[in-house]
Design a protein around this motif. Structure first.
Motif, PDB file in Angstrom:
ATOM      1  N   GLY A   7       0.856  -1.181   0.000  1.00  8.11           N
ATOM      2  CA  GLY A   7       0.000   0.000   0.000  1.00  8.11           C
ATOM      3  C   GLY A   7       0.889   1.226   0.000  1.00  8.11           C
ATOM      4  O   GLY A   7       1.898   1.260   0.712  1.00  8.11           O
ATOM      5  N   VAL A   8       0.560   2.224  -0.820  1.00 12.29           N
ATOM      6  CA  VAL A   8       1.351   3.455  -0.871  1.00 12.29           C
ATOM      7  C   VAL A   8       0.396   4.635  -0.765  1.00 12.29           C
ATOM      8  O   VAL A   8      -0.549   4.750  -1.554  1.00 12.29           O
ATOM      9  CB  VAL A   8       2.148   3.562  -2.194  1.00 12.29           C
ATOM     10  CG1 VAL A   8       2.929   4.876  -2.240  1.00 12.29           C
ATOM     11  CG2 VAL A   8       3.092   2.381  -2.360  1.00 12.29           C
ATOM     12  N   LYS A   9       0.643   5.508   0.219  1.00  8.64           N
ATOM     13  CA  LYS A   9      -0.202   6.695   0.354  1.00  8.64           C
ATOM     14  C   LYS A   9       0.292   7.752  -0.620  1.00  8.64           C
ATOM     15  O   LYS A   9       1.441   8.195  -0.531  1.00  8.64           O
ATOM     16  CB  LYS A   9      -0.126   7.213   1.791  1.00  8.64           C
ATOM     17  CG  LYS A   9      -1.085   8.340   2.051  1.00  8.64           C
ATOM     18  CD  LYS A   9      -1.292   8.591   3.538  1.00  8.64           C
ATOM     19  CE  LYS A   9      -2.467   9.512   3.715  1.00  8.64           C
ATOM     20  NZ  LYS A   9      -2.200  10.733   4.406  1.00  8.64           N
ATOM     21  N   ALA A  10      -0.535   8.121  -1.576  1.00  4.59           N
ATOM     22  CA  ALA A  10      -0.148   9.148  -2.556  1.00  4.59           C
ATOM     23  C   ALA A  10      -1.396   9.845  -3.085  1.00  4.59           C
ATOM     24  O   ALA A  10      -2.332   9.193  -3.563  1.00  4.59           O
ATOM     25  CB  ALA A  10       0.620   8.510  -3.716  1.00  4.59           C
ATOM     26  N   ASP A  11      -1.398  11.160  -2.977  1.00  2.00           N
ATOM     27  CA  ASP A  11      -2.480  11.971  -3.534  1.00  2.00           C
ATOM     28  C   ASP A  11      -2.181  12.136  -5.030  1.00  2.00           C
ATOM     29  O   ASP A  11      -1.258  12.853  -5.416  1.00  2.00           O
ATOM     30  CB  ASP A  11      -2.488  13.329  -2.818  1.00  2.00           C
ATOM     31  CG  ASP A  11      -3.469  14.318  -3.434  1.00  2.00           C
ATOM     32  OD1 ASP A  11      -4.007  14.043  -4.527  1.00  2.00           O
ATOM     33  OD2 ASP A  11      -3.671  15.381  -2.818  1.00  2.00           O
ATOM     34  N   VAL A  12      -2.973  11.486  -5.863  1.00  2.00           N
ATOM     35  CA  VAL A  12      -2.633  11.442  -7.289  1.00  2.00           C
ATOM     36  C   VAL A  12      -2.859  12.771  -8.015  1.00  2.00           C
ATOM     37  O   VAL A  12      -2.475  12.913  -9.176  1.00  2.00           O
ATOM     38  CB  VAL A  12      -3.394  10.310  -8.031  1.00  2.00           C
ATOM     39  CG1 VAL A  12      -2.974   8.945  -7.517  1.00  2.00           C
ATOM     40  CG2 VAL A  12      -4.911  10.502  -7.929  1.00  2.00           C
ATOM     41  N   SER A  13      -3.450  13.733  -7.315  1.00  2.00           N
ATOM     42  CA  SER A  13      -3.615  15.044  -7.951  1.00  2.00           C
ATOM     43  C   SER A  13      -2.311  15.837  -7.926  1.00  2.00           C
ATOM     44  O   SER A  13      -2.204  16.905  -8.518  1.00  2.00           O
ATOM     45  CB  SER A  13      -4.744  15.835  -7.277  1.00  2.00           C
ATOM     46  OG  SER A  13      -4.374  16.204  -5.962  1.00  2.00           O
ATOM     47  N   GLN A  14      -1.311  15.316  -7.208  1.00  2.00           N
ATOM     48  CA  GLN A  14      -0.001  15.970  -7.107  1.00  2.00           C
ATOM     49  C   GLN A  14       1.026  15.136  -7.875  1.00  2.00           C
ATOM     50  O   GLN A  14       1.263  13.968  -7.515  1.00  2.00           O
ATOM     51  CB  GLN A  14       0.448  16.061  -5.639  1.00  2.00           C
ATOM     52  CG  GLN A  14      -0.562  16.700  -4.702  1.00  2.00           C
ATOM     53  CD  GLN A  14      -0.786  18.172  -5.022  1.00  2.00           C
ATOM     54  OE1 GLN A  14       0.159  18.894  -5.330  1.00  2.00           O
ATOM     55  NE2 GLN A  14      -2.035  18.608  -4.961  1.00  2.00           N
ATOM     56  N   VAL A  15       1.657  15.726  -8.885  1.00  2.00           N
ATOM     57  CA  VAL A  15       2.579  14.951  -9.726  1.00  2.00           C
ATOM     58  C   VAL A  15       3.727  14.373  -8.885  1.00  2.00           C
ATOM     59  O   VAL A  15       4.142  13.218  -9.091  1.00  2.00           O
ATOM     60  CB  VAL A  15       3.109  15.809 -10.899  1.00  2.00           C
ATOM     61  CG1 VAL A  15       4.145  15.040 -11.705  1.00  2.00           C
ATOM     62  CG2 VAL A  15       1.946  16.217 -11.805  1.00  2.00           C
ATOM     63  N   ALA A  16       4.218  15.144  -7.919  1.00  2.00           N
ATOM     64  CA  ALA A  16       5.337  14.651  -7.095  1.00  2.00           C
ATOM     65  C   ALA A  16       4.925  13.386  -6.339  1.00  2.00           C
ATOM     66  O   ALA A  16       5.727  12.451  -6.184  1.00  2.00           O
ATOM     67  CB  ALA A  16       5.780  15.738  -6.115  1.00  2.00           C
ATOM     68  N   GLU A  17       3.675  13.337  -5.890  1.00  2.00           N
ATOM     69  CA  GLU A  17       3.217  12.141  -5.154  1.00  2.00           C
ATOM     70  C   GLU A  17       3.031  10.952  -6.102  1.00  2.00           C
ATOM     71  O   GLU A  17       3.279   9.803  -5.755  1.00  2.00           O
ATOM     72  CB  GLU A  17       1.943  12.453  -4.357  1.00  2.00           C
ATOM     73  CG  GLU A  17       2.211  13.505  -3.294  1.00  2.00           C
ATOM     74  CD  GLU A  17       1.251  13.497  -2.114  1.00  2.00           C
ATOM     75  OE1 GLU A  17       0.609  12.457  -1.848  1.00  2.00           O
ATOM     76  OE2 GLU A  17       1.140  14.546  -1.461  1.00  2.00           O
TER      77      GLU A  17
END
Ligand SMILES: NC(=O)c1ccc[n+]([C@@H]2O[C@H](COP(=O)([O-])OP(=O)(O)OC[C@H]3O[C@@H](n4cnc5c(N)ncnc54)[C@H](O)[C@@H]3O)[C@@H](O)[C@H]2O)c1
Length: 255
Positions: A59-69
Motif C-alpha cells: 500500500g502506498v499513500k499518494a495523492d494522485v492530484s499531485q505529480v510529485a506524489e
C-alpha cells in the motif's frame, strides 16, 4: 487469463471499484500496488486479503492530484516489484454542482483528481514501460459521462471527457511501444461515490428502472472487465473505451 509475473498499480485502490480491481488482478496472479489517500486501515485489510490469495502487495499513500506524489507512487512500485506492467487510473471524485455555482476550487479539484492524475499517471507508466521494454497496459476508469451529459455534474463530465481523449490520443501515440491504453466506462455502480442515491429508495428505484438490466453494477463486474483488458486476450484493444453500463446509454436520454 493469467497475470502471473505482472506488476500492477491501482490508484484510489482501497474502496469501491478500485478495491474490486485490486482483488481481481491479484486473483489472476498479479502483484499489486494499492494507492490510497485515506483510510489506511482499509488498505491494510485489503493487503491481508491479497496476501491470502498468495500474491505480493504494498500500500502506498499518494495523492494522485499531485505529480510529485504520483512520482513517489511509481518509484515505490518499481522498488517493490522491479517493474510496472499494468496501471489502472481509477481515483476519482464528483462535486455534483451545477455549472451555475461550481467554484474555481471545486473545478480545479475535480480536474486534478480525475484528469490531471490520469494524464501524469499515463506519462509515468509509459516512461517506465518503455524503459523496461515489452509493452504494457494502461486502463483509465472513465464513465458513461465521458460521452453522456449529466446536468448538475458538469466538471465531472468534463474531466471524464478529457480522459476519453487522453485514452484515444495516448493509445495512438504509445502503440509503437505496444503500450495499450483503454478506457473502461462504467454506468452506475454500487460504491461509496453513489451513497446518496443508494440510501434514497425513490432515487434508487428511478435509477434502477432507467437501466435496461434493471440494477446498478457490482464493483466486481467492472473489475472483471479490467482484468480482461490487462490480459493477453485483449492484445488488440487500444485507444478506445469499453462501456459496462447495463445498456443505459442506449436507452435513456439522461437522468
Ligand atoms: N460508482 C459509479 O457509479 C461510477 C460510475 C462511473 C465511473 N466511476 C468512476 O470509478 C472510479 C472509482 O469510483 P468508485 O465508484 O469506486 O468510488 P469511490 O469513492 O469508492 O472511489 C474513489 C477512490 O478515489 C480515491 N481518491 C480520491 N481522491 C484521491 C486522490 N487525490 N488521490 C488518490 N486517490 C484518491 C478515493 O479515496 C477512493 O478510494 C472513479 O474514477 C469514478 O469516477 C464510478
Amino acid at each position: 487469463m493469467s497475470l502471473k509475473g505482472k506488476a500492477a498499480v491501482v490508484t484510489g485502490g482501497n474502496s469501491g471499484i478500485g478495491m474490486a480491481i485490486v482483488l481481481e488482478l491479484a486473483r489472476q496472479g498479479a502483484s499489486v500496488v494499492i494507492d490510497y489517500v485515506a483510510h489506511p486501515e482499509a488498505t491494510e485489510e485489503l493487503e491481508r486479503q491479497v496476501h491470502a490469495l498468495g500474491d505480493q502487495v504494498i500500500g502506498v499513500k499518494a495523492d494522485v492530484s499531485q505529480v510529485a506524489e504520483l512520482q513517489n507512487l511509481f518509484a515505490a512500485a518499481v522498488k517493490a516489484f522491479g517493474r510496472v506492467d499494468i496501471v489502472v487510473n481509477n481515483a476519482g471524485i464528483e462535486t455534483r454542482t451545477s455549472i451555475l455555482n461550481t467554484t474555481e476550487a471545486q473545478f480545479e479539484k475535480v480536474m486534478a483528481v480525475n484528469l490531471k492524475s490520469a494524464f501524469f499517471g499515463t506519462q509515468l507508466a509509459a516512461q517506465q514501460m518503455i524503459k523496461q521494454g515489452g509493452g504494457g497496459r494502461i486502463i483509465n476508469i472513465t464513465s458513461v459521462h465521458e460521452d453522456w451529459p449529466m446536468p448538475g455534474n458538469t466538471a465531472y463530465c468534463l474531466s471524464k471527457g478529457g480522459m476519453r481523449m487522453l485514452t484515444r490520443t495516448a493509445g495512438v501515440e504509445l502503440a509503437p511501444h505496444n503500450i495499450l491504453v483503454v478506457g473502461v466506462g462504467p454506468g452506475a455502480v454500487a460504491t461509496p461515490i453513489n451513497l446518496t442515491t443508494m440510501q434514497d429508495p425513490l432515487l434508487l428505484k428511478k435509477l434502477d428502472s432507467a437501466i435496461p438490466l434493471g440494477r446498478m453494477a457490482k464493483p466486481e463486474e467492472i473489475a472483471s472487465l479490467v482484468a480482461f483488458l490487462a490480459s493477453d486476450g485483449a492484445s488488440y484493444i487500444t485507444a478506445t473505451t469499453i462501456f459496462a453500463d447495463g445498456g443505459i446509454m442506449q436507452s435513456s436520454p439522461g437522468l
